[in-house]
Structure formats: structure tokens, C-alpha cells
Design an enzyme around this catalytic site. Structure first.
Site, mmCIF file in Angstrom:
data_model
loop_
_atom_site.group_PDB
_atom_site.id
_atom_site.type_symbol
_atom_site.label_atom_id
_atom_site.label_comp_id
_atom_site.label_asym_id
_atom_site.label_seq_id
_atom_site.Cartn_x
_atom_site.Cartn_y
_atom_site.Cartn_z
ATOM 1 N N ALA A 87 0.833 -1.201 0.000
ATOM 2 C CA ALA A 87 0.000 0.000 0.000
ATOM 3 C C ALA A 87 0.863 1.245 0.000
ATOM 4 O O ALA A 87 2.080 1.154 0.139
ATOM 5 C CB ALA A 87 -0.902 0.015 1.232
ATOM 6 N N MET A 88 0.204 2.387 -0.138
ATOM 7 C CA MET A 88 0.933 3.649 -0.241
ATOM 8 C C MET A 88 0.203 4.757 0.513
ATOM 9 O O MET A 88 -1.006 4.899 0.391
ATOM 10 C CB MET A 88 1.083 3.994 -1.732
ATOM 11 C CG MET A 88 1.792 5.296 -1.990
ATOM 12 S SD MET A 88 3.498 5.220 -1.384
ATOM 13 C CE MET A 88 3.738 6.935 -0.959
ATOM 14 N N GLU A 89 1.002 5.531 1.243
ATOM 15 C CA GLU A 89 0.443 6.480 2.212
ATOM 16 C C GLU A 89 0.137 7.865 1.664
ATOM 17 O O GLU A 89 0.196 8.850 2.410
ATOM 18 C CB GLU A 89 1.445 6.622 3.366
ATOM 19 C CG GLU A 89 2.766 7.356 3.032
ATOM 20 C CD GLU A 89 3.943 6.468 2.661
ATOM 21 O OE1 GLU A 89 3.706 5.321 2.222
ATOM 22 O OE2 GLU A 89 5.091 6.910 2.814
ATOM 23 N N ASN A 90 -0.190 8.028 0.372
ATOM 24 C CA ASN A 90 -0.496 9.345 -0.184
ATOM 25 C C ASN A 90 -1.386 10.144 0.762
ATOM 26 O O ASN A 90 -2.326 9.613 1.340
ATOM 27 C CB ASN A 90 -1.223 9.183 -1.517
ATOM 28 C CG ASN A 90 -0.625 8.097 -2.358
ATOM 29 O OD1 ASN A 90 0.512 8.183 -2.749
ATOM 30 N ND2 ASN A 90 -1.386 7.029 -2.584
ATOM 31 N N HIS A 134 -0.401 1.082 9.412
ATOM 32 C CA HIS A 134 0.877 1.593 8.890
ATOM 33 C C HIS A 134 0.673 2.813 7.990
ATOM 34 O O HIS A 134 1.284 3.866 8.214
ATOM 35 C CB HIS A 134 1.576 0.464 8.134
ATOM 36 C CG HIS A 134 2.911 0.820 7.562
ATOM 37 N ND1 HIS A 134 4.092 0.455 8.169
ATOM 38 C CD2 HIS A 134 3.262 1.507 6.453
ATOM 39 C CE1 HIS A 134 5.105 0.913 7.450
ATOM 40 N NE2 HIS A 134 4.637 1.554 6.399
ATOM 41 N N GLU A 135 -0.174 2.671 7.007
ATOM 42 C CA GLU A 135 -0.350 3.781 6.062
ATOM 43 C C GLU A 135 -0.962 4.981 6.765
ATOM 44 O O GLU A 135 -0.594 6.116 6.506
ATOM 45 C CB GLU A 135 -1.205 3.352 4.862
ATOM 46 C CG GLU A 135 -0.720 2.114 4.108
ATOM 47 C CD GLU A 135 0.749 2.126 3.753
ATOM 48 O OE1 GLU A 135 1.328 3.203 3.560
ATOM 49 O OE2 GLU A 135 1.363 1.035 3.707
ATOM 50 N N HIS A 148 1.645 6.839 8.803
ATOM 51 C CA HIS A 148 2.540 7.654 7.966
ATOM 52 C C HIS A 148 2.061 9.107 7.879
ATOM 53 O O HIS A 148 2.840 9.992 7.570
ATOM 54 C CB HIS A 148 2.582 7.092 6.539
ATOM 55 C CG HIS A 148 3.697 6.123 6.278
ATOM 56 N ND1 HIS A 148 4.993 6.339 6.689
ATOM 57 C CD2 HIS A 148 3.716 4.937 5.605
ATOM 58 C CE1 HIS A 148 5.754 5.323 6.285
ATOM 59 N NE2 HIS A 148 5.008 4.460 5.632
ATOM 60 N N GLU A 161 10.032 4.802 7.407
ATOM 61 C CA GLU A 161 9.594 3.401 7.359
ATOM 62 C C GLU A 161 9.885 2.646 8.656
ATOM 63 O O GLU A 161 9.047 1.920 9.165
ATOM 64 C CB GLU A 161 10.186 2.678 6.147
ATOM 65 C CG GLU A 161 9.699 3.222 4.793
ATOM 66 C CD GLU A 161 8.185 3.249 4.638
ATOM 67 O OE1 GLU A 161 7.480 2.634 5.448
ATOM 68 O OE2 GLU A 161 7.693 3.919 3.695
HETATM 69 N N1 PHE Z 1 5.693 3.699 1.274
HETATM 70 C C1 PHE Z 1 4.937 2.475 1.181
HETATM 71 C C2 PHE Z 1 4.796 1.965 2.598
HETATM 72 O O1 PHE Z 1 5.677 1.450 3.182
HETATM 73 C C3 PHE Z 1 5.582 1.415 0.368
HETATM 74 C C4 PHE Z 1 5.716 1.710 -1.089
HETATM 75 C C5 PHE Z 1 6.921 2.073 -1.618
HETATM 76 C C6 PHE Z 1 4.627 1.589 -1.938
HETATM 77 C C7 PHE Z 1 7.083 2.312 -2.956
HETATM 78 C C8 PHE Z 1 4.770 1.812 -3.271
HETATM 79 C C9 PHE Z 1 5.993 2.173 -3.803
HETATM 80 O O2 PHE Z 1 3.815 2.153 3.226
HETATM 81 ZN ZN ZN Z 2 5.645 2.584 4.986
#
Ligand code: PHE
Ligand code: ZN
Length: 877
Positions: A264-267, A299-300, A303, A322
Site C-alpha cells: 500500500a501507499m500512504e499518499n 501503517h499507512e 505515515h 519506514e
Molecule cells: N511507502 C509504502 C509503505 O511502506 C511502500 C511503497 C513504496 C509503496 C514504494 C509503493 C511504492 O507504506
Molecule cells: Zn511505509
């Protein structure tokens, strides 16, 4: 090109705000980008040109301060604009019109298509595939984003922050404008467009503010997002109560996407998830999947503060966000459990995976400090070292400071750095200043690769009644004398059950846990007037991510086990005993078996804990004990002992299997989860004991279970060991679940890890590859076959006819053309080759020539292939 941490230079320009207008079309998307730059007051130089990053996009028009500009160059993904006279000395505006092609983009970076959605992924360097910008994390801008698309196909248009305007436009188009009030680096930008359903709720925070939480997914799966939505709410409350950190937006969104490289990604305000990480339900998920979902949703969300509000100055600092955020998600996941025994088992699981994946990374050619010094492709450094060891480093700070001072440290960190992009030094600095504890030596953890070793020597002089303990730290990667010593906090307890008088010397009391702060190469502790040698319980709870070297026989270990009162260490002693037995091909000692049996049957102990005790050490963990080893022989050996254990306790497994099968309706209470874990451990062991005799138990459970967890753990051992009737069960599974991607992934994966049945095993893998449901473009599906085969199926992968190696190399190259990030993940399998025995090494290098000769690979893959070539060279093969 290699990037070095030491070469960091502050940017010449900062960007106050970015206005994007994106005309979404999957064939060709037009992006209008207006950036408001100003010279960086902290930059030492006066820049003559501005350099913007752009990759796989075409430039249509370029204006500076409203004027069309001709003096620019576009080469090697860099757009260089020369300053006309003193243009760049004052704030200035650049407007760029460019195009990208989402449908053709299979890299899953930038703007791409996943089923009927258009989505983005920008971390680490994906924003440059959407538009030109200074794509680095220390430039934080306020984004306003107008999305325009055909309303019928893309009724939902999402981006970061708050929705400020929606409009219907001509030609059946519509638009949505989003404004994110928080300055953010480009890697946190996101958009999603498509036809999505929403699962939402309103919550009230501790200060009375209302917030809207939404999970978006396609209509057919929206019912599976309720656990995710509830978890998000729990995470928000947890971060408020544990760290005083509040949700800073009125609305927080999560979107499920089927094609995604990572979890996943924390946008900011718009977390995007691999759908497999958030869909859960009784007929889909294993018990462990819920733990994963809980952690990753937490986690997300976490962030939002550790990563987004305070970000990283450069990508070398990745562990700043991280490591800290993994620590936070682990704590969240543990705090969710009420019983200490549950928390202990969770800790055991974290450590177990750290030791099998991160320790082996630390022992191979990719070994790097949690803050690396150089890289070619940053994508390759999203590693278990940066994440999991990074989390252990934060945990050690927590251990040294204690909860209260750690919290003060967090407060100070945000007070000082909110809205900034900072370094690991800033984090540790805040911890140090808030606690008044000197962490300068501790800081070395950030620059030291390799797993530290702590060797233990005990000496008991029964005549003089002196007991002494000597601890020596070392690290295989350092030439002992050169590297400075680390500050290692080790939780320790001297246990002396028959103590007549209380012992307290040098501030250390017997029978009481305390933290020993090791700071020197050699530490010696001595006690006098001791008439019985105490039992040493060291690194309790795995307080430091180190290897303890402690020469012990089975007898010593058992003696320690009898007195050990730390749950983690109890598990660890049993693991050590297994290691000793397996590596020295000893027999299970009678006493050891008696103890195991006693624990197994102890109803007062957590059933989840009892079941984990019977997991033998992982292959990748045992492999670390050798410089070189024969992978096939090692696994055969592990299987030999597993079968023995299975046979030795046959009656107990049977008895417990019945006892744990209480016939109650499925639910998700910890008690039921534990019972299922033990029940399925018993079932697995029974099938290992005698597959023909006990096959029927698994088949019965498979067909009668009211949940996927039990169905799956019945199917697995049947398939893995190719029982007589496994094919029917597998077919049934396929036909029942052929429309559920996550389950078909599992279906591929279990077959890819099946023990080989003959020399032409690879044909079976190739057959799976040719199956109409296989799709190398989808990362979950690609992994379910390729990673499962390469990383887990030891016998097939290492087959000395070379077919496994050859297949792996081919797959890596095929994948590289589609998805370089996925390819280099798969390629990392080859980094272990230095540890294999001569025969396997030789065979490996002989069959992967294609990989070495390829001249046309991505930089991600090239970095890994070079490392593999180095190992080959080092071994003069
Ligand atoms: N930053 C994301 C996370 O650890 C991981 C991630 C990195 C997702 C690169 C996509 C691309 O929560
Ligand atoms: Zn992360």
C-alpha cells in the site's frame, strides 16, 4: 549512475505551490502543470538553470512567467531551462503542458490503468512519469488538482485533501477539483479515477471534531472492506491516545486497486492499497490475513504523521519514515490484543520473520545499513533492512528511553520538524534532547551494516563463589578493530531460584529484569559470594536485533528452559534446540521430548503459543549458520526432523485435533484464532506423520469448514505432499473460487510450492504459466507463481538439472520488460547464491547466462544482476 548519501545538496529552488489540471484519458492524458518556484534561501549557489525531471512523457508546451521559452534542452529524462538574464533570482512560475500514456504504462509507477481504474503511484520517483517537476522529497508544495474525465467511465475522481469544486462540462465530461492544504513532496501525490463504490462512516475524534472515513472499491468487493474501515477508525483513535497525534484532514480515503507492486501507499489523505491487503471476509481470509490488514491499514495511516507531516530529506533517509512507522504499526497491532500471551506470540512472529529475511539480507551481498550510503535504483532499497531492522532500531530507542521519554521525544520531533523534510539525525536528536540521554554512540546503528554478534562466556568458580559473565560484540562484516562498537540495550535477568539471601551487586539484582546498556567491545560483570551458578536469561523479548552466540548443549538448553520466564526466550530456547539437533543431526533427546509434550498438552497455556513452538526453524534461518550449504540437503534434513516430530507425537496431535475442533461457529476472537492455529498445526503434523492414513481428516475439514482459514490449511498439506486425492480438492477449489482473484492467487501459489514429483517438475510450473488465468502483468498473480516457485520451492528451484534456475532467469527478463520493480524483486533470489555449495552455485551460474549477457535491462534489474555477477566472480566460477 550511482547516488551517494554524502553528496546531498540542498535544492536551488523551492516550490511553493503546484496547480495541476489533468485531462484523464487512458490512451493519452494531457497534464497542465503550473509550478510556483522561488530561489532556496538556504542554497549556497546562484543557479543559472533549473532542472526538471520527466520520464516517458512528451513535452507539448513550456512557459516561464507566462512567456513561451525556447532555451531549454530535454535529454536523459531531464528538462533543463536556462535563465534568461535574472529570471530565477525572484519567484517565478513555470507552466508545462505534457502528455503521458496510462494504458501503455505497465510499470505500475506514475499514472497507469488497473482494470477500469486510472491510478497513480509516485513513491519514490513516479511523479516524473506524470509531469515535469523537481521530483525530490525535500521540496514540499501545496497542491491544487483539477481532474477532468468522461463522466460515464470515470464518475468518481479522487485526489489528495479536500474536494472544493465539482462541475459538469461539455461532451459528457466532468471535473473535480481537490485542494490539499498541507505542503507535501511530490511522492505523496495521488489520484484515482473510475467507477467505485464507497463504504464510509463518520467518526468523532477526542476533541469533538467530525471526520469522514471512506474506503473505495469496485462494487462487487465493497462488502469486504468493513474490517478495513473499522481498523482505520481504531488506528485513528490509537494514534490519538498513544501519541497524541490527530487526523488533520476532514476526510480520509482508502482505495483498493488490483494491480499494485507493494502492499500500500500512504499518499496524503488518499491511501492506495493493493486490494489483497484490504479485502477480508470469512470465506476469503486466513486468520493471519486479518493481522496483516490491521497492520498495513494502521501503517499507512500512521505515515500521515511519520512520513507525511514530517518527511524525508532524501531517499537515503527512508528508514526515518519506514522504520518508525513499522515500529508504530507493530505497537498498534500488539496493543489491539488484550492478553499478554497474545502480545508475546505477536512479538515472536515479528522476530521470526526478521531473522529469516532481514538477517539473511545482512549476511549477503545486499547488506546495507538501515540508512544506505549509495544506490543505483532507490526502488531496490525498500528492503527488510530499512523496514524491519529500522523498526528494531526505533524499538531499541524506546527500550533505552522508556515509554514516557520516548513520547516526549516524539512530541519534540513534531514540534521541531512539522512541515519539514528531515534526516535520521533529526529524529535521534529529538529523542536525545527530550530524554537527556546521550544517543551519539547509538547513532552508529544507522551506519553499520550486518547483524551484530554478542558472544557470551560464563564462568563460575564454585570454590571462590564467583560468577562472571563476559560479553563480546563483533560483526562479521567489520574488521574487528576498525569499526567502533555499538550501543546495544540488552534486557537481561540472572535467575537463581534457590536464592537464600538477595543478591544485589553493582546495581544489579538477581531475579529482576534490567536493561544492560552494552557500549564496549567487551563487557564483564562479576558477582561474588554466589554459591549456585545462576541461569542467564539474555536479550529478553529480543530487545536488540543481534545474534547471541552462546555455546550450549541440549542439556544446557533444557536446564535453562526449566527456569526461563520470558516467553520470547522460551520460544527461542526451543528454536535453538531444534537448530542444534538439525545441524548436528542429533536425536531428539528424551528429556526435550518430554518437555515439548508437556507444553503441548498444557491447557493453561495459550494455544497459539503452543502451536508456534512446533514450527521448526526456517530454511533461510538455518542456512545462516553456514558459509556454504547444500540447499536441497538442508531442506531434506529439516523434513526428516519434521516427520519425526510428527510421528513422535502422533497420539497427541490426534487428541488435540479433536479437542480444538469444538464445533463452535466461526468467529474472530483471539481464543478461536488460537484454537484454529493449534488445530491446523495438528492436522499438518498428522499429514506429515502419515499422509495416506490421515488424508481423510484434511479432506473432511476442507469440505465441511465454514471458513477459508480452515479450508486452506486443510488443502495445503494435501497439495504440498501430493496426497492421493489432492487433485480433486484442488479442482474443487478452482471451480468454486475462479472469480475471486485473491483465492486464485493462492491456488497458483500452493501448486508452485508443491514438492516436485519427478525430474520434469518444471513442466508443471510451465503448465501453470500457460494457464489462462495466469497474468504476468498483475503483480499478485506473477508473485503467486514466480516468487512462490523461486523463493519457496527449494527442490524444484535448485534441481541440479538447472531447469529451475533457467526458468527463473527467463522469468526475470520477461518481467523486466513489463515491470522492472517486480523483476528486480524476483532477481534478488540470486543474491543468496554465494551461500550455496559448489555444485549448486556452478549449476546456477551455468544456467543464467541469458541474464548476464542481456544488454537491455532496467537500471533496477541491472543493479541486482551486477551484484550476482560479483558473487560469481568472487567464487571464481
Ligand atoms: N511507502 C509504502 C509503505 O511502506 C511502500 C511503497 C513504496 C509503496 C514504494 C509503493 C511504492 O507504506
Ligand atoms: Zn511505509
Amino acid at each position: 549512475m550511482t547516488f551517494y548519501r554524502q553528496q546531498y545538496r540542498a535544492p536551488d529552488f523551492l516550490c511553493q505551490k503546484i496547480e495541476l489540471e489533468i485531462n484523464l484519458d487512458k490512451k493519452s492524458t494531457l497534464v497542465r502543470n503550473r509550478m510556483y518556484f522561488y530561489p532556496n534561501p538556504n542554497s549556497t549557489q546562484r543557479a543559472e538553470e533549473i532542472v526538471l525531471n520527466g520520464e516517458d512523457i512528451s513535452l507539448e508546451a513550456l512557459r516561464v512567467n507566462g512567456k513561451i521559452i525556447k532555451s531549454f534542452s530535454l535529454q536523459n529524462n531531464e528538462l533543463r531551462i536556462k535563465s534568461a538574464s535574472k529570471l530565477f533570482l525572484d519567484p517565478f512560475q513555470i507552466e508545462i503542458l505534457s502528455r503521458c500514456h496510462p494504458e501503455q504504462n505497465s510499470s505500475l509507477k506514475g499514472l497507469y490503468v488497473s482494470n477500469n481504474l486510472m491510478v497513480t503511484q509516485c513513491e519514490a520517483e513516479g511523479f516524473r512519469k506524470i509531469t515535469f517537476s523537481i521530483d525530490r522529497p525535500d521540496i514540499m508544495s501545496v497542491f491544487t488538482v483539477k481532474l477532468i474525465a468522461l463522466k460515464k467511465d470515470y464518475p468518481i475522481l479522487l485526489s489528495n485533501g479536500n474536494l472544493i469544486e465539482e462541475e459538469n462540462l461539455a461532451n459528457k465530461m466532468h471535473s473535480a477539483t481537490w485542494h490539499d492544504p498541507f505542503p507535501k513532496p511530490s511522492y505523496l501525490f495521488a489520484l484515482v479515477a473510475g467507477n467505485l463504490a464507497c463504504n464510509e462512516k463518520e467518526i468523532i475524534c477526542s476533541n469533538g471534531e467530525k471526520k469522514l472515513l471512506q474506503v473505495w472499491a469496485d462494487k462487487g468487493n465493497i462488502k469486504k472492506t468493513t474490517f478495513c474501515l473499522d481498523t482505520l477508525e481504531n488506528a485513528i483513535h490509537w494514534d490519538e491516545s498513544r501519541f497524541g497525534l490527530k487526523l488533520d484532514l476532514d476526510r480520509f480515503m482508502i482505495v483498493a486497486v488490483d494491480d499494485f507492486n507493494m502492499g500500500a501507499m500512504e499518499n496524503k489523505g488518499l491511501n492506495i492499497f493493493n486490494s489483497s491487503a484490504i479485502y477480508t471476509d470469512q470465506n476469503l481470509s486466513l486468520d493471519q490475513d486479518y493481522v496483516y490488514t490491521e497492520r498495513i491499514v494502521g501503517h499507512e495511516y500512521f505515515h500521515n504523521w511519520t512520513g507525511n507531516r514530517v518527511s524525508c530529506r532524501d531517499w537515503f533517509q527512508l528508514t526515518l519514515k519506514e522504520g518508525l512507522t513499522v515500529f508504530r504499526d507493530q505497537e498498534f497491532s500488539s496493543d489491539r490484543l488484550s492478553k499478554q500471551s497474545g502480545k508475546d506470540v505477536r512479538r515472536i512472529n515479528f522476530v521470526n520473520s526478521l531473522r529469516s529475511s532481514q538477517f539473511s539480507e545482512d549476511a549477503g551481498p545486499m547488506a546495507h545499513p538501515i540508512r544506505p550510503d549509495s544506490y543505483e535504483a532507490i526502488d531496490n532499497f525498500y528492503t527488510s533492512t530499512v523496514y524491519s531492522k529500522g523498526a528494531e532500531v526505533v524499538r531499541m530507542i524506546h527500550t533505552i528511553l522508556g515509554e514516557d521519554k520516548f513520547k516526549h521525544g516524539m512530541d519534540l520531533y513534531f514540534k521541531r520538524h512539522d512541515g519539514c523534510a528531515v534526516t535520521c539525525d533529526d529524529f535521534v536528536g529529538a529523542m536525545q534532547d527530550a530524554s537527556q540521554i546521550d544517543l551519539s554512540q547509538f547513532m552508529l546503528w544507522y551506519s553499520t551494516p550486518g547483524t551484530p554478534i554478542l558472544s557470551i562466556q560464563e564462568n563460575f568458580d564454585s570454590k571462590k563463589n564467583i560468577y562472571s559473565l563476559t560479553l563480546i560484540q563483533s560483526n562479521k562484516l567489520n574488521h574487528v578493530s576498525k569499526k567502533p562498537d555499538l550501543h546495544i540495550p540488552v534486557k537481561i535477568k540472572f535467575i537463581s531460584p534457590n536464592l537464600k539471601k538477595p543478591v544485589c551487586q553493582n546495581g544489579i539484582s538477581f531475579n529482576k529484569e534490567y536493561i544492560l546498556n552494552i557500549t564496549k567491545k567487551k563487557t564483564k560483570i562479576e558477582f561474588q559470594q554466589i554459591n549456585v551458578k545462576p541461569i542467564l536469561s539474555i536479550n529478553r523479548g529480543f530487545s536488540a536485533p543481534i545474534i547471541i552466540e552462546y555455546e550450549q548443549t541440549q542439556k544446557d538448553l533444557l536446564e535453562q528452559l526449566a527456569y526461563e520466564d520470558d516467553t520470547f526466550n522460551t520460544w527461542d530456547i526451543i528454536q535453538r534446540t531444534y537448530c542444534l539437533i538439525i545441524l548436528n543431526k542429533q536425536k531428539f533427546g528424551k528429556k526435550f521430548l518430554a518437555i515439548l509434550k508437556k507444553i503441548l498438552l498444557r491447557e493453561d497455556l495459550d494455544a497459539g503459543f503452543r502451536s508456534t513452538l512446533f514450527n521448526l526453524p526456517a530454511e533461510s534461518f538455518l542456512a545462516q549458520k553456514f558459509d556454504e550449504y547444500d540447499p536441497e540437503a538442508l531442506l531434506k534434513n529439516i523434513h526428516f526432523y519434521k516427520k519425526q516430530l510428527a510421528q513422535l507425537f502422533e497420539l497427541e496431535w490426534l487428541k488435540l485435533f479433536d479437542a480444538m475442533n469444538d464445533g463452535k461457529k466461526y468467529d474472530l476472537t483471539p481464543d478461536q484464532i488460537n484454537r484454529r492455529a493449534l488445530k491446523n498445526k495438528c492436522l499438518d503434523m498428522l499429514l506429515w506423520c502419515d499422509i495416506d492414513q490421515y488424508e481423510h481428516l484434511a479432506i473432511k475439514q476442507y469440505f465441511s469448514a465454514d471458513n477459508m482459514n480452515d479450508r486452506w490449511f486443510a488443502l495445503c498439506p494435501l497439495v504440498l505432499q501430493s496426497s492421493k486425492n489432492f487433485e480433486g480438492v484442488l479442482d474443487d477449489f478452482y471451480h468454486q473460487y475462479k472469480n475471486i482473484d485473491m483465492l486464485i492467487d493462492k491456488w497458483f501459489s500452493v501448486q508452485a510450492t508443491q514438492l516436485p514429483k519427478g525430474p520434469d517438475y518444471i513442466d508443471q510450473i510451465k503448465k501453470l504459466q500457460a494457464h489462462p488465468d495466469f497474468n504476468i502483468k498483475n503483480p499478485n498473480r506473477a508473485n503467486s507463481l514466480l516468487s512462490s516457485f523461486s523463493y519457496i520451492n527449494t527442490f524444484a528451484f535448485h534441481n541440479l538439472n538447472g531447469s529451475g534456475y533457467q526458468f527463473w532467469a527467463k522469468s526475470v527478463l520477461t518481467l523486466d520488460k513489463i515491470n522492472p520493480q517486480g523483476a528486480s524483486f524476483l532477481a534478488k533470489r540470486g543474491l543468496d547464491s554465494g551461500h550455496w555449495d559448489k555444485l549448486h552455485k556452478q549449476c546456477f551460474y551455468n544456467h543464467i547466462d541469458e541474464l548476464f549477457k542481456n544488454k537491455n535491462m532496467s537500471k533496477n534489474l541491472l543493479e541486482i544482476v551486477r551484484l550476482i555477477q560479483n558473487i560469481k566472480r568472487k567464487n571464481s566460477l
